[in-house]
Design a protein around this motif. Structure first.
Motif, PDB file in Angstrom:
ATOM      1  N   PRO A 196       0.837  -1.199   0.000  1.00  0.00           N
ATOM      2  CA  PRO A 196       0.000   0.000   0.000  1.00  0.00           C
ATOM      3  C   PRO A 196       0.874   1.252   0.000  1.00  0.00           C
ATOM      4  O   PRO A 196       2.086   1.184   0.197  1.00  0.00           O
ATOM      5  N   LEU A 197       0.244   2.384  -0.201  1.00  0.00           N
ATOM      6  CA  LEU A 197       0.922   3.657   0.011  1.00  0.00           C
ATOM      7  C   LEU A 197       0.827   4.009   1.487  1.00  0.00           C
ATOM      8  O   LEU A 197      -0.068   3.538   2.189  1.00  0.00           O
TER       9      LEU A 197
ATOM     10  N   LEU B  35      -4.930   0.168   8.141  1.00  0.00           N
ATOM     11  CA  LEU B  35      -4.959  -0.184   6.721  1.00  0.00           C
ATOM     12  C   LEU B  35      -6.345   0.202   6.219  1.00  0.00           C
ATOM     13  O   LEU B  35      -7.354  -0.181   6.824  1.00  0.00           O
ATOM     14  N   TRP B  36      -6.393   0.973   5.127  1.00  0.00           N
ATOM     15  CA  TRP B  36      -7.637   1.573   4.654  1.00  0.00           C
ATOM     16  C   TRP B  36      -7.804   1.335   3.155  1.00  0.00           C
ATOM     17  O   TRP B  36      -6.889   1.616   2.391  1.00  0.00           O
ATOM     18  N   PRO B  37      -8.999   0.886   2.696  1.00  0.00           N
ATOM     19  CA  PRO B  37      -9.213   0.673   1.269  1.00  0.00           C
ATOM     20  C   PRO B  37      -9.689   1.942   0.561  1.00  0.00           C
ATOM     21  O   PRO B  37     -10.597   2.633   1.029  1.00  0.00           O
TER      22      PRO B  37
ATOM     23  N   SER C  25      -4.678   0.837  -4.272  1.00  0.00           N
ATOM     24  CA  SER C  25      -5.928   0.306  -3.733  1.00  0.00           C
ATOM     25  C   SER C  25      -6.061   0.514  -2.226  1.00  0.00           C
ATOM     26  O   SER C  25      -7.168   0.435  -1.688  1.00  0.00           O
ATOM     27  N   HIS C  26      -4.940   0.766  -1.534  1.00  0.00           N
ATOM     28  CA  HIS C  26      -4.962   0.885  -0.083  1.00  0.00           C
ATOM     29  C   HIS C  26      -3.902   1.886   0.400  1.00  0.00           C
ATOM     30  O   HIS C  26      -2.906   2.112  -0.293  1.00  0.00           O
TER      31      HIS C  26
ATOM     32  N   PRO D 137      -7.417  -8.100   4.785  1.00  0.00           N
ATOM     33  CA  PRO D 137      -6.790  -7.572   3.575  1.00  0.00           C
ATOM     34  C   PRO D 137      -7.258  -6.178   3.168  1.00  0.00           C
ATOM     35  O   PRO D 137      -6.655  -5.562   2.298  1.00  0.00           O
ATOM     36  N   ASP D 138      -8.312  -5.661   3.804  1.00  0.00           N
ATOM     37  CA  ASP D 138      -8.841  -4.358   3.405  1.00  0.00           C
ATOM     38  C   ASP D 138      -8.829  -3.302   4.497  1.00  0.00           C
ATOM     39  O   ASP D 138      -8.447  -2.172   4.261  1.00  0.00           O
TER      40      ASP D 138
END
Length: 190
Positions: A3-4, A134-136, A92-93, A117-118
């Motif tokens: 993710p970023l 962690l954020w979608p 995506s995240h 995962p999301d």
């Protein structure tokens, strides 16, 4: 796919007497640098969420993204602008970390993704640490609507979307610098 990362530095620092907590130093190194050094290896790219003049963070060489909503409505506003930035980057995240928490785990992203995962928040026996998550990107419009509707509590929003909890064994890893006394404690922890 990594993710970023978004470093949340958009708060008012009222308990510290104002200013930027991320620019306070431990052993001559800004808290922000400690956070960057821990988060950068875990993500595909980084940005800083901060309000005001972005030039004060120029030394870090990262994009500075201000809250997109008025009145600094809290950390969820930083998450939202991070999600908007990530959408523009095709990610995506995102994973968020607080600019005033220099000792967080170096396996933060791995454990968050293993928990869900999301959407996941970091936690210890002391409770959840809602600025570490962690954020979608897919939920950014829902988050925007929630913030515009007055929601400010991170856990209320994450619970609504089935967010998981990633447990970490060390409470001290999420020690954050809120007051001058906390800064002295952090300096002693180093």
């Amino acid at each position: 796919m990594k993710p970023l990362g978004v470093i949340l530095a958009g708060g008012r620092a009222t308990r510290m007497g104002g200013g930027d907590k991320g620019l306070l130093e431990i052993e001559g190194v800004p808290l922000m640098r400690h956070v960057i050094d821990r988060l950068a290896p875990q993500v595909a790219g980084l940005a800083i969420n901060a309000n005001g003049d972005p030039a004060r963070f120029a030394a870090f060489g990262l994009p500075v993204i201000p809250d997109s909503l008025p009145d600094r409505p809290g950390p969820l506003a930083g998450v939202l602008v991070g999600l908007d930035w990530a959408a523009g980057e095709g990610a995506s995240h995102i994973v968020t970390a607080a600019a005033d928490t220099p000792f967080f785990p170096t396996d933060l992203v791995e454990k968050l993704q293993a928990a869900h995962p999301d959407l996941a928040l970091a936690a210890t026996e002391d409770g959840r640490h809602p600025t570490f998550g962690l954020w979608p990107v897919a939920l950014r419009d829902d988050l925007r609507a929630a913030l515009e509707g007055g929601l400010r509590k991170v856990v209320l929003w994450t619970d609504r979307h089935g967010g998981a909890t990633a447990m970490f064994p060390d409470d001290a890893a999420f020690f954050n610098v809120n007051t001058p006394a906390d800064l002295e404690v952090a300096r002693a922890m180093r």
